[in-house]
Design an enzyme around this catalytic site. Structure first.
Site, mmCIF file in Angstrom:
data_model
loop_
_atom_site.group_PDB
_atom_site.id
_atom_site.type_symbol
_atom_site.label_atom_id
_atom_site.label_comp_id
_atom_site.label_asym_id
_atom_site.label_seq_id
_atom_site.Cartn_x
_atom_site.Cartn_y
_atom_site.Cartn_z
ATOM 1 N N MET A 136 0.843 -1.201 0.000
ATOM 2 C CA MET A 136 0.000 0.000 0.000
ATOM 3 C C MET A 136 0.879 1.254 0.000
ATOM 4 O O MET A 136 0.398 2.349 0.310
ATOM 5 C CB MET A 136 -0.941 -0.004 1.203
ATOM 6 C CG MET A 136 -1.930 -1.168 1.153
ATOM 7 S SD MET A 136 -3.457 -0.854 2.037
ATOM 8 C CE MET A 136 -2.871 -0.553 3.666
ATOM 9 N N ALA B 106 4.074 3.993 0.918
ATOM 10 C CA ALA B 106 4.819 4.520 2.070
ATOM 11 C C ALA B 106 5.893 3.482 2.422
ATOM 12 O O ALA B 106 5.970 2.988 3.554
ATOM 13 C CB ALA B 106 3.900 4.830 3.249
ATOM 14 N N LEU B 107 6.684 3.156 1.423
ATOM 15 C CA LEU B 107 7.594 2.015 1.515
ATOM 16 C C LEU B 107 8.682 2.233 2.561
ATOM 17 O O LEU B 107 9.202 3.335 2.720
ATOM 18 C CB LEU B 107 8.233 1.749 0.137
ATOM 19 C CG LEU B 107 7.238 1.445 -0.993
ATOM 20 C CD1 LEU B 107 7.981 1.233 -2.311
ATOM 21 C CD2 LEU B 107 6.365 0.228 -0.690
ATOM 22 N N HIS B 108 9.004 1.152 3.266
ATOM 23 C CA HIS B 108 10.073 1.174 4.274
ATOM 24 C C HIS B 108 10.952 -0.056 4.080
ATOM 25 O O HIS B 108 10.746 -0.830 3.128
ATOM 26 C CB HIS B 108 9.477 1.263 5.689
ATOM 27 C CG HIS B 108 8.402 0.242 5.972
ATOM 28 N ND1 HIS B 108 8.649 -1.121 5.991
ATOM 29 C CD2 HIS B 108 7.069 0.370 6.214
ATOM 30 C CE1 HIS B 108 7.531 -1.761 6.280
ATOM 31 N NE2 HIS B 108 6.550 -0.883 6.398
ATOM 32 N N HIS C 120 9.266 -3.453 3.427
ATOM 33 C CA HIS C 120 8.879 -3.670 2.021
ATOM 34 C C HIS C 120 10.116 -3.989 1.178
ATOM 35 O O HIS C 120 10.095 -4.855 0.311
ATOM 36 C CB HIS C 120 8.227 -2.409 1.442
ATOM 37 C CG HIS C 120 6.946 -1.997 2.113
ATOM 38 N ND1 HIS C 120 6.836 -0.835 2.822
ATOM 39 C CD2 HIS C 120 5.719 -2.580 2.158
ATOM 40 C CE1 HIS C 120 5.594 -0.707 3.276
ATOM 41 N NE2 HIS C 120 4.901 -1.752 2.893
ATOM 42 N N VAL D 68 10.777 -7.130 9.692
ATOM 43 C CA VAL D 68 11.948 -6.269 9.841
ATOM 44 C C VAL D 68 11.641 -5.231 10.926
ATOM 45 O O VAL D 68 10.545 -4.661 10.951
ATOM 46 C CB VAL D 68 12.288 -5.564 8.511
ATOM 47 C CG1 VAL D 68 13.512 -4.673 8.668
ATOM 48 C CG2 VAL D 68 12.527 -6.601 7.415
ATOM 49 N N LEU E 49 8.729 -2.333 11.755
ATOM 50 C CA LEU E 49 8.500 -1.282 10.763
ATOM 51 C C LEU E 49 7.073 -1.371 10.247
ATOM 52 O O LEU E 49 6.556 -2.465 9.988
ATOM 53 C CB LEU E 49 9.485 -1.439 9.608
ATOM 54 C CG LEU E 49 10.928 -1.070 9.954
ATOM 55 C CD1 LEU E 49 11.859 -1.476 8.832
ATOM 56 C CD2 LEU E 49 11.048 0.411 10.220
ATOM 57 N N SER E 50 6.436 -0.223 10.112
ATOM 58 C CA SER E 50 5.073 -0.157 9.600
ATOM 59 C C SER E 50 4.850 1.227 9.002
ATOM 60 O O SER E 50 5.371 2.225 9.532
ATOM 61 C CB SER E 50 4.074 -0.375 10.751
ATOM 62 O OG SER E 50 2.783 0.063 10.361
ATOM 63 N N SER E 51 4.093 1.280 7.922
ATOM 64 C CA SER E 51 3.792 2.586 7.323
ATOM 65 C C SER E 51 3.046 3.462 8.324
ATOM 66 O O SER E 51 3.107 4.692 8.253
ATOM 67 C CB SER E 51 2.937 2.409 6.065
ATOM 68 O OG SER E 51 3.594 1.539 5.171
HETATM 69 P P1 AMP Z 1 1.470 -2.922 3.451
HETATM 70 O O1 AMP Z 1 2.060 -1.892 2.541
HETATM 71 O O2 AMP Z 1 1.436 -2.495 4.889
HETATM 72 O O3 AMP Z 1 0.177 -3.498 2.953
HETATM 73 O O4 AMP Z 1 2.512 -4.142 3.429
HETATM 74 C C1 AMP Z 1 2.895 -4.767 2.235
HETATM 75 C C2 AMP Z 1 3.630 -6.038 2.566
HETATM 76 O O5 AMP Z 1 4.795 -5.737 3.348
HETATM 77 C C3 AMP Z 1 2.784 -7.022 3.389
HETATM 78 O O6 AMP Z 1 3.007 -8.343 2.938
HETATM 79 C C4 AMP Z 1 3.315 -6.820 4.791
HETATM 80 O O7 AMP Z 1 3.148 -7.945 5.621
HETATM 81 C C5 AMP Z 1 4.782 -6.542 4.507
HETATM 82 N N1 AMP Z 1 5.394 -5.836 5.626
HETATM 83 C C6 AMP Z 1 4.898 -4.745 6.271
HETATM 84 N N2 AMP Z 1 5.709 -4.399 7.287
HETATM 85 C C7 AMP Z 1 6.737 -5.283 7.296
HETATM 86 C C8 AMP Z 1 7.902 -5.463 8.121
HETATM 87 N N3 AMP Z 1 8.174 -4.659 9.141
HETATM 88 N N4 AMP Z 1 8.737 -6.500 7.831
HETATM 89 C C9 AMP Z 1 8.461 -7.329 6.769
HETATM 90 N N5 AMP Z 1 7.391 -7.216 5.967
HETATM 91 C C10 AMP Z 1 6.535 -6.212 6.232
#
Ligand code: AMP
Length: 273
Positions: A27, A29-31, A34, A173, A181-183
């Site tokens: 979604m 807001a890459l970190h 991702h 991660v 890590l989370s957006s």
């Molecule tokens: P999102 O953009 O939050 O929908 O996440 C996209 C993908 O990245 C999903 O498969 C998440 O589970 C994965 N993801 C999100 N945060 C992390 C993290 N801290 N470490 C590894 N994968 C992650």
């Protein structure tokens, strides 16, 4: 890097590629979390496709859809520097029509934990992932274990619908201090960010108890709840890989999950044992 803004543009770009396709749905807001998924896809496939789509159907009314962080320019750069071949960047109108056929999450596994806190959320997740899989036709798709229930339901969907896609689970991660890590971490004030460390601290403490031989779920949960107490905790559970509650931790078949609000920000985290 090709930027495809519609399903047709993506299909046209893919028609020029041969070999395996690694797919990372996000979604935005890459970190670095991702980035780890993208790096794995890059290593293991001929072509890498990343999608960035803030999927409206997985947000409940009143959730943060309109406020969800959007970082178009930075995200494009990160994808380019990570060696992504095709970035799929559709808008909602290109992904959804009116009165559509939808996916439904299964009754039991889809309506506990995240599914109970956010009813309908997984219907939206499965619907968009089904659409994305059908547009991309990936050989492998990469998902984070941080969204453990999402990962399990996507694996179940692939299985139930006889889809020929390998789902690759990736470890969570974390920041150096343990925060996953989370957006959504951008919503946290400095003080809230400190409070948010209680989630990973509780999971770390649970891991330590198991290492020291205390595998009793009730004891572990009580200890975690003490650490998490100042937060608005939604759930702390100890389950097997099938998401059934277990009395004792079994190494190789256990996930400990937590969801809590820090201020108004809802965070989830887990540890796989
Ligand atoms: P999102 O953009 O939050 O929908 O996440 C996209 C993908 O990245 C999903 O498969 C998440 O589970 C994965 N993801 C999100 N945060 C992390 C993290 N801290 N470490 C590894 N994968 C992650």
């Amino acid at each position: 890097m090709i930027i495809a803004r519609s399903a047709q543009e993506l299909k046209d770009a893919l028609a020029l590629k041969t070999g395996s396709i690694g797919f990372v749905p996000t979604m935005g807001a890459l970190h670095i979390g991702h980035r780890t998924l993208i790096d794995a896809a890059r290593k293991e496939n001929d072509t890498v496709v990343v999608s960035i789509f803030v999927n409206p159907t997985q947000f409940l009314p009143g959730e943060d859809l309109s406020k969800y962080p959007r970082r178009e320019e930075a995200d494009f750069k990160i994808c380019e520097l990570s060696g992504v071949d095709i970035l799929f960047y559709p808008d909602a109108g290109g992904m959804y029509g009116e009165d559509e056929v939808r996916m439904c999450a299964p009754d039991v596994r889809g309506f506990i934990l995240e599914g109970a806190s956010r009813p309908g959320h997984f219907d939206g997740v499965l619907t968009v992932v089904m659409k994305l899989f059908n547009i991309v036709s990936p050989t492998r798709a990469y998902f984070g274990k941080k969204d453990a229930q999402q990962l399990a339901l996507i694996m179940q969907m692939v299985n139930n619908f006889f889809m020929k896609i390998e789902i690759v689970p990736m470890d969570t991660v974390r920041e150096n201090d343990g925060l996953a890590l989370s957006s959504r971490n951008v919503y946290l004030s400095p003080a809230e960010r400190q409070e948010a460390l209680k989630l990973s601290a509780a999971l770390k403490s649970a891991t330590k108890m198991v290492m020291q031989g205390n595998i009793n779920s009730a004891d572990i949960k009580a200890n975690m709840e003490t650490i998490l107490a100042p937060l608005n905790v939604e759930y702390v559970v100890i389950v097997n890989r099938g998401f059934e509650s277990i009395e004792n931790v079994a190494i190789g078949d256990t996930i400990i999950l937590v969801a809590a609000r820090v201020g108004v920000t809802r965070l989830i985290d887990n540890v796989w044992m």
